[in-house]
Design a protein around this motif. Sequence first.
Motif, PDB file in Angstrom:
ATOM      1  N   LEU A  34       5.306  -2.238   1.274  1.00 62.67           N
ATOM      2  CA  LEU A  34       4.819  -1.614   2.520  1.00 62.67           C
ATOM      3  C   LEU A  34       4.887  -2.600   3.685  1.00 62.67           C
ATOM      4  O   LEU A  34       5.217  -2.232   4.819  1.00 62.67           O
ATOM      5  CB  LEU A  34       3.387  -1.119   2.341  1.00 62.67           C
ATOM      6  CG  LEU A  34       3.186   0.074   1.392  1.00 62.67           C
ATOM      7  CD1 LEU A  34       1.711   0.357   1.184  1.00 62.67           C
ATOM      8  CD2 LEU A  34       3.898   1.319   1.919  1.00 62.67           C
ATOM      9  N   LEU A  35       4.569  -3.853   3.391  1.00 59.79           N
ATOM     10  CA  LEU A  35       4.619  -4.873   4.444  1.00 59.79           C
ATOM     11  C   LEU A  35       6.060  -5.133   4.882  1.00 59.79           C
ATOM     12  O   LEU A  35       6.340  -5.275   6.078  1.00 59.79           O
ATOM     13  CB  LEU A  35       3.967  -6.169   3.957  1.00 59.79           C
ATOM     14  CG  LEU A  35       2.465  -6.088   3.661  1.00 59.79           C
ATOM     15  CD1 LEU A  35       1.965  -7.402   3.087  1.00 59.79           C
ATOM     16  CD2 LEU A  35       1.683  -5.744   4.923  1.00 59.79           C
ATOM     17  N   LYS A  46       2.504  -2.822  -2.534  1.00 58.37           N
ATOM     18  CA  LYS A  46       1.856  -3.206  -1.274  1.00 58.37           C
ATOM     19  C   LYS A  46       2.732  -4.190  -0.492  1.00 58.37           C
ATOM     20  O   LYS A  46       2.830  -4.109   0.733  1.00 58.37           O
ATOM     21  CB  LYS A  46       0.484  -3.806  -1.550  1.00 58.37           C
ATOM     22  CG  LYS A  46      -0.518  -2.796  -2.112  1.00 58.37           C
ATOM     23  CD  LYS A  46      -1.896  -3.396  -2.262  1.00 58.37           C
ATOM     24  CE  LYS A  46      -2.880  -2.359  -2.797  1.00 58.37           C
ATOM     25  NZ  LYS A  46      -2.627  -1.992  -4.199  1.00 58.37           N
ATOM     26  N   LEU A  47       3.369  -5.103  -1.226  1.00 60.77           N
ATOM     27  CA  LEU A  47       4.313  -6.011  -0.549  1.00 60.77           C
ATOM     28  C   LEU A  47       5.446  -5.205   0.078  1.00 60.77           C
ATOM     29  O   LEU A  47       5.881  -5.502   1.199  1.00 60.77           O
ATOM     30  CB  LEU A  47       4.906  -7.013  -1.542  1.00 60.77           C
ATOM     31  CG  LEU A  47       4.209  -8.361  -1.682  1.00 60.77           C
ATOM     32  CD1 LEU A  47       4.971  -9.239  -2.654  1.00 60.77           C
ATOM     33  CD2 LEU A  47       4.065  -9.066  -0.347  1.00 60.77           C
ATOM     34  N   GLU A  65       3.650  -5.237  -6.131  1.00 63.23           N
ATOM     35  CA  GLU A  65       4.994  -4.989  -5.556  1.00 63.23           C
ATOM     36  C   GLU A  65       4.958  -3.900  -4.497  1.00 63.23           C
ATOM     37  O   GLU A  65       5.598  -4.009  -3.446  1.00 63.23           O
ATOM     38  CB  GLU A  65       5.948  -4.546  -6.681  1.00 63.23           C
ATOM     39  CG  GLU A  65       6.426  -5.643  -7.586  1.00 63.23           C
ATOM     40  CD  GLU A  65       7.642  -6.377  -7.049  1.00 63.23           C
ATOM     41  OE1 GLU A  65       7.935  -7.465  -7.570  1.00 63.23           O
ATOM     42  OE2 GLU A  65       8.288  -5.885  -6.107  1.00 63.23           O
TER      43      GLU A  65
END
Lengths: 192, 129
Positions: free
Chosen positions: B18-19, B15-16, B13
């Motif tokens: 951050l995108l 890292k997503l 979650e």
Amino acid sequence: MALGISQNQRDAELLARFSKGDRAAALALTSRLAPVVFAQAFRMLGDRAEAEDVTQESLLRLWKAAPGWDATRAKITTWLYRVTSNLCIDCLRKSNRNSGDEVPEVADETPGIDLKLQATARAQALQHALQTLPDRQRQAMILRHIEDLSNPEISDIMEISVEAVESLVSRGKRALASTLAPQKKALGLEDD
Amino acid sequence: MTDKDFNYPPLDERKLGLLFNAAQQEAPEMGAEFLTRLQSQAFEAMPQEPKMAFAPEKLSLFERISDVFAQFGGWPAVACLATAGILGVVIGISPPDVVLDVTTAYFQTESLSELAGLGDETEIYWEDT
């Protein structure tokens, strides 16, 4: 970005003034709403020219609806999101675009990569990955995680139940998490 | 799905997130020319309000009062009326001597009965105060 309630009230006032021939209101509304519509359309379609066409058509429909606009019935932004989403879906169906195409890989990590470049790379990678999702999943993901709308608002825009929105978002996240996993290192998403 | 995909665990979650943050910061930009075109389109689509030949003016409080006074001859006439009124009040409160002499002479009488026109039968007298 999603607009707050007070912003919508101001938009409604501007639209009422637009209906009375106020050019300043027309300028203010266009400047405020066009970038939001364009961003949504571009993220859905991935093509600048198509996004411009959809933006133009969405705003034209708003101007035509202006004289009879009932401010108590709907928020202007919600209405615009809905119109834009539907136009994008129509455009995708007409162009017969296939989702599930392979995502182009980002270049390998360059030592000392600039943070701004990294943000751009991440945004581009996400944009490409979004294009691999089914249309409705992509739509729900953009509205939820980029436009920051709530599930009830999205349910209103997409004209589906809140549970259906939650399901689309959940499946979309799993799909993106898998699709982008190979680029974790290149995008600077290594575990700390 | 290729073999290499199995080697990569899905992004979590965070890292997503951050995108998604990067996507929000890097919003696709419209060209200035396109915005100008959209504004021209808005002007063309705008309902045209018919212009009134005589637009009703919004009068200030002073202008509205002036309109009322105009019925009586304008500000000069009202000023005279006001002055006369004030003068009358002043004379009533503190009359000058000449006024007293005139009124006393006019109303001078030995009895109230004479003043009232009731004759000598009715004995009513001024009381000295």
